[in-house]
Design an enzyme around this catalytic site. Structure first.
Site, PDB file in Angstrom:
ATOM      1  N   SER A 165       0.711  -1.159  -0.034  1.00 12.73           N
ATOM      2  CA  SER A 165      -0.094   0.063   0.200  1.00 12.73           C
ATOM      3  C   SER A 165       0.792   1.067  -0.027  1.00 12.73           C
ATOM      4  CB  SER A 165      -1.009   0.064   1.218  1.00 12.73           C
ATOM      5  OG  SER A 165      -1.680   0.964   1.286  1.00 12.73           O
ATOM      6  N   TYR A 221      -4.578   8.403  -6.775  1.00 15.11           N
ATOM      7  CA  TYR A 221      -3.666   7.314  -6.357  1.00 15.11           C
ATOM      8  C   TYR A 221      -3.980   7.296  -4.680  1.00 15.11           C
ATOM      9  CZ  TYR A 221       0.826   5.134  -4.459  1.00 15.11           C
ATOM     10  OH  TYR A 221       1.676   4.241  -3.945  1.00 15.11           O
ATOM     11  N   LYS A 256      -5.054   3.487  -2.782  1.00  9.62           N
ATOM     12  CA  LYS A 256      -4.629   2.973  -1.812  1.00  9.62           C
ATOM     13  C   LYS A 256      -5.373   2.983  -0.553  1.00  9.62           C
ATOM     14  CE  LYS A 256      -0.713   1.808  -3.791  1.00  9.62           C
ATOM     15  NZ  LYS A 256      -0.342   0.731  -3.927  1.00  9.62           N
TER      16      LYS A 256
END
Length: 272
Positions: free
Chosen positions: A134, A148, A152
């Site tokens: 992660s 992004y 995550k």
């Protein structure tokens, strides 16, 4: 004890560094990449201990085939490391539909498909360790990296849930949370949205914060990852780097203070 490790995104960055470290430590590695030519040096040095597999993780059928190939070849898969992924740089408004979908397809669905593929193998074995790469940006956020961040955050929720679901099968789950490291993640591996002049001040502020001291040395993560793979009782989360934990702690302290400030309003909304 020799373990069989299946790692995605092994052509460069963390994936390549960690794959070689595992091989040096006597483990067997199924290393996947879109282009397995990038793995030829590992094959030359480590021979049959490494099995290169061409894989685009966004292809669910291919992910299942790759896991089956590795399990048949080595007889087991002890550890899965979902490392494949990339960074998308651009503000929320700048991000196109295709850029957004591609980011989620790789970072979230790609990880999901490989995880689903390996679970039957590990359940049958009654043991296994799934390591999801992660990011500290799955716990806190930065501007310019909105999609992004979102990918995550999704990996965090998915994997924490998974850990509760599979613990009785003898399967452990760990989320690895690196801070920034000097890999190609923000360079050749990254995608950049078409910039809008309106967000130039945000971009400049973001760039100003990218000082050299916040980026770790990728090779320095090897000992931590080897210890994680060897750990009999691995943690649900492992930070990598000296920046990640202090940053997350400060953000969560601020969040808790705000939540407490608004708790009377929140409690009243319960209705009874």
């Amino acid at each position: 004890m020799t373990k069989t490790i299946f790692i995605t995104g092994a052509s460069r960055g963390f994936g390549k560094i960690w794959a070689e470290a595992f091989l040096k430590n006597g483990h067997q590695v199924a290393a996947t990449a879109r282009n397995i030519d990038a793995l030829s040096d590992l094959v030359k040095r480590y021979g049959n201990a490494v099995l290169p597999i061409a894989l685009d993780v966004t292809d669910r059928e291919a992910a299942f085939a790759a896991v089956k190939k590795a399990a048949n070849h080595f007889g087991s898969i002890d550890v899965l490391i979902n490392n494949a992924g990339y960074g998308l740089f651009g503000t929320i408004e700048e991000t196109t539909e295709s850029e957004a979908r591609d980011q989620i397809e790789t970072n979230v669905f790609g990880l999901l498909w490989v995880t689903q593929a390996v679970l039957p193998v590990m359940r049958k074995q009654k043991k296994g360790h799934i390591i999801q790469v992660s990011s500290v940006l799955g716990l806190v956020t930065l501007p310019i990296l909105g999609l992004y961040n979102a990918s995550k955050f999704a990996v965090e929720g998915l994997s924490e849930t998974l850990a509760a679901e599979v613990k009785d099968f003898g399967i452990n789950v760990t989320l690895v949370e690196p801070n920034g490291f000097a890999t190609e993640w923000s360079g050749a591996s990254a995608i950049h949205s078409q910039p809008m002049k309106e967000y130039e001040p945000v971009r400049e502020s973001f760039k100003a914060g990218l000082t050299d001291d916040i980026f770790g040395v990728p090779e320095a993560t090897v000992d931590a990852i080897v210890k994680l793979v060897d750990a009999p009782n691995p943690p649900l989360r492992l930070f990598l780097g000296k920046v990640a934990l202090p940053w997350a702690k400060q953000i969560y302290q601020d969040r808790l203070a705000t939540w407490e400030q608004w708790n009377e309003v929140a409690a009243a909304a319960h209705g009874k």
